[in-house]
Design a protein around this motif. Structure first.
Motif, PDB file in Angstrom:
ATOM      1  N   ARG A   1      11.213   7.278   0.210  1.00  0.00           N
ATOM      2  CA  ARG A   1      12.168   8.040   1.038  1.00  0.00           C
ATOM      3  C   ARG A   1      13.527   7.351   1.064  1.00  0.00           C
ATOM      4  NH1 ARG A   1       7.490   8.673   4.066  1.00  0.00           N
ATOM      5  NH2 ARG A   1       8.030   6.999   5.501  1.00  0.00           N
ATOM      6  N   ARG A   2      13.528   6.015   1.174  1.00  0.00           N
ATOM      7  CA  ARG A   2      14.791   5.272   1.192  1.00  0.00           C
ATOM      8  C   ARG A   2      15.525   5.405  -0.137  1.00  0.00           C
ATOM      9  NH1 ARG A   2      12.589  -0.290   4.008  1.00  0.00           N
ATOM     10  NH2 ARG A   2      12.129   0.625   6.044  1.00  0.00           N
TER      11      ARG A   2
ATOM     12  N   ARG B   1      24.764  11.397  -9.902  1.00  0.00           N
ATOM     13  CA  ARG B   1      24.488  11.641 -11.322  1.00  0.00           C
ATOM     14  C   ARG B   1      23.591  10.544 -11.875  1.00  0.00           C
ATOM     15  NH1 ARG B   1      28.037  15.475 -13.513  1.00  0.00           N
ATOM     16  NH2 ARG B   1      29.829  15.891 -12.188  1.00  0.00           N
ATOM     17  N   GLY B   2      22.991  10.835 -13.022  1.00  0.00           N
ATOM     18  CA  GLY B   2      22.165   9.845 -13.696  1.00  0.00           C
ATOM     19  C   GLY B   2      20.684  10.087 -13.475  1.00  0.00           C
ATOM     20  N   ASP B   3      19.885   9.243 -14.092  1.00  0.00           N
ATOM     21  CA  ASP B   3      18.430   9.352 -14.022  1.00  0.00           C
ATOM     22  C   ASP B   3      17.841   8.118 -13.362  1.00  0.00           C
ATOM     23  OD1 ASP B   3      18.288  11.816 -15.457  1.00  0.00           O
ATOM     24  OD2 ASP B   3      18.623  10.704 -17.316  1.00  0.00           O
ATOM     25  N   VAL B   4      16.908   8.349 -12.454  1.00  0.00           N
ATOM     26  CA  VAL B   4      16.189   7.260 -11.779  1.00  0.00           C
ATOM     27  C   VAL B   4      14.707   7.574 -11.890  1.00  0.00           C
ATOM     28  CG1 VAL B   4      15.787   6.060  -9.593  1.00  0.00           C
ATOM     29  CG2 VAL B   4      18.093   6.853 -10.174  1.00  0.00           C
ATOM     30  N   HIS B   5      13.931   6.605 -12.369  1.00  0.00           N
ATOM     31  CA  HIS B   5      12.489   6.750 -12.489  1.00  0.00           C
ATOM     32  C   HIS B   5      11.832   5.679 -11.621  1.00  0.00           C
ATOM     33  CE1 HIS B   5      12.823   9.429 -16.010  1.00  0.00           C
ATOM     34  NE2 HIS B   5      13.887   8.684 -16.267  1.00  0.00           N
ATOM     35  N   VAL B   6      10.815   6.076 -10.871  1.00  0.00           N
ATOM     36  CA  VAL B   6      10.090   5.144 -10.019  1.00  0.00           C
ATOM     37  C   VAL B   6       8.629   5.140 -10.468  1.00  0.00           C
ATOM     38  CG1 VAL B   6       9.424   4.549  -7.664  1.00  0.00           C
ATOM     39  CG2 VAL B   6      11.647   5.625  -8.094  1.00  0.00           C
ATOM     40  N   LEU B   7       8.131   3.951 -10.778  1.00  0.00           N
ATOM     41  CA  LEU B   7       6.744   3.781 -11.190  1.00  0.00           C
ATOM     42  C   LEU B   7       6.025   2.930 -10.161  1.00  0.00           C
ATOM     43  CD1 LEU B   7       7.393   2.772 -14.893  1.00  0.00           C
ATOM     44  CD2 LEU B   7       6.756   5.023 -14.070  1.00  0.00           C
TER      45      LEU B   7
ATOM     46  N   GLY C   1       0.787  -1.221   0.000  1.00  0.00           N
ATOM     47  CA  GLY C   1       0.000   0.000   0.000  1.00  0.00           C
ATOM     48  C   GLY C   1       0.817   1.269   0.000  1.00  0.00           C
ATOM     49  N   LYS C   2       0.110   2.387   0.089  1.00  0.00           N
ATOM     50  CA  LYS C   2       0.710   3.716  -0.056  1.00  0.00           C
ATOM     51  C   LYS C   2       1.744   4.042   1.019  1.00  0.00           C
ATOM     52  CE  LYS C   2      -1.127   6.268  -3.413  1.00  0.00           C
ATOM     53  NZ  LYS C   2      -0.280   6.767  -4.461  1.00  0.00           N
ATOM     54  N   GLU C   3       1.463   3.667   2.253  1.00  0.00           N
ATOM     55  CA  GLU C   3       2.408   3.995   3.328  1.00  0.00           C
ATOM     56  C   GLU C   3       3.745   3.312   3.107  1.00  0.00           C
ATOM     57  OE1 GLU C   3       0.921   3.465   7.278  1.00  0.00           O
ATOM     58  OE2 GLU C   3      -0.951   4.504   6.816  1.00  0.00           O
ATOM     59  N   GLN C   4       3.709   2.033   2.768  1.00  0.00           N
ATOM     60  CA  GLN C   4       4.950   1.318   2.508  1.00  0.00           C
ATOM     61  C   GLN C   4       5.632   1.861   1.249  1.00  0.00           C
ATOM     62  OE1 GLN C   4       4.803  -2.955   1.764  1.00  0.00           O
ATOM     63  NE2 GLN C   4       6.457  -3.217   3.239  1.00  0.00           N
ATOM     64  N   PHE C   5       4.839   2.211   0.236  1.00  0.00           N
ATOM     65  CA  PHE C   5       5.390   2.823  -0.969  1.00  0.00           C
ATOM     66  C   PHE C   5       6.147   4.101  -0.618  1.00  0.00           C
ATOM     67  CE2 PHE C   5       4.859   6.032  -4.313  1.00  0.00           C
ATOM     68  CZ  PHE C   5       5.535   5.420  -5.357  1.00  0.00           C
ATOM     69  N   GLU C   6       5.543   4.958   0.198  1.00  0.00           N
ATOM     70  CA  GLU C   6       6.201   6.208   0.596  1.00  0.00           C
ATOM     71  C   GLU C   6       7.484   5.946   1.386  1.00  0.00           C
ATOM     72  OE1 GLU C   6       5.616   9.197  -0.457  1.00  0.00           O
ATOM     73  OE2 GLU C   6       3.874   8.536  -1.612  1.00  0.00           O
ATOM     74  N   THR C   7       7.482   4.910   2.211  1.00  0.00           N
ATOM     75  CA  THR C   7       8.692   4.542   2.950  1.00  0.00           C
ATOM     76  C   THR C   7       9.812   4.187   1.987  1.00  0.00           C
ATOM     77  OG1 THR C   7       7.412   3.747   4.834  1.00  0.00           O
ATOM     78  CG2 THR C   7       9.660   2.907   4.616  1.00  0.00           C
ATOM     79  N   TYR C   8       9.505   3.365   0.980  1.00  0.00           N
ATOM     80  CA  TYR C   8      10.526   2.995   0.000  1.00  0.00           C
ATOM     81  C   TYR C   8      10.964   4.193  -0.831  1.00  0.00           C
ATOM     82  CZ  TYR C   8      10.260  -1.886   1.179  1.00  0.00           C
ATOM     83  OH  TYR C   8      10.328  -3.073   1.860  1.00  0.00           O
TER      84      TYR C   8
END
Length: 101
Positions: A55-56, A64-70, A46-53
């Motif tokens: 932040r980590r 440097r570089g690009d990171v995308h999270v979906l 769920g959303k709470e665990q998603f937000e925790t990850y």
């Protein structure tokens, strides 16, 4: 819910290569699995665990570089079409809750 982390990190210097390796190792330590080269996935509750990850991940980003999270819902994840070579792969099912431990 599923989290996919996709990244394109420079590896032109020894320092950049070490930073990219450190980021990949961080993702593995957090329970992510390699889906493809520079694409890692993890199931979360769920959303709470998603937000925790999130932040980590943000705290461990390389300089440097690009990171995308979906993020994908379970239903969206099940509807992903996969091909291996010239053959279509069967749809993946979401893991059972007990399978995560």
């Amino acid at each position: 819910m599923w989290i996919f982390v996709m990244f394109d990190l420079p590896i032109g210097s020894r320092e950049q290569s070490r930073a990219a390796t450190k980021f990949r190792e961080f993702l593995l330590d957090q329970g992510f699995e390699k889906s493809q080269f520079s694409v890692y996935a993890r199931f979360c509750n769920g959303k709470e665990q998603f937000e925790t990850y999130m932040r980590r991940i943000e705290a461990n980003l390389p300089n440097r570089g690009d990171v995308h999270v979906l993020s994908f819902t379970d239903r969206q994840y099940e509807n992903i079409v996969r091909f291996s070579g010239q053959r279509r792969k069967h749809q993946q099912k979401n893991p059972d809750q007990l399978a995560l431990f």
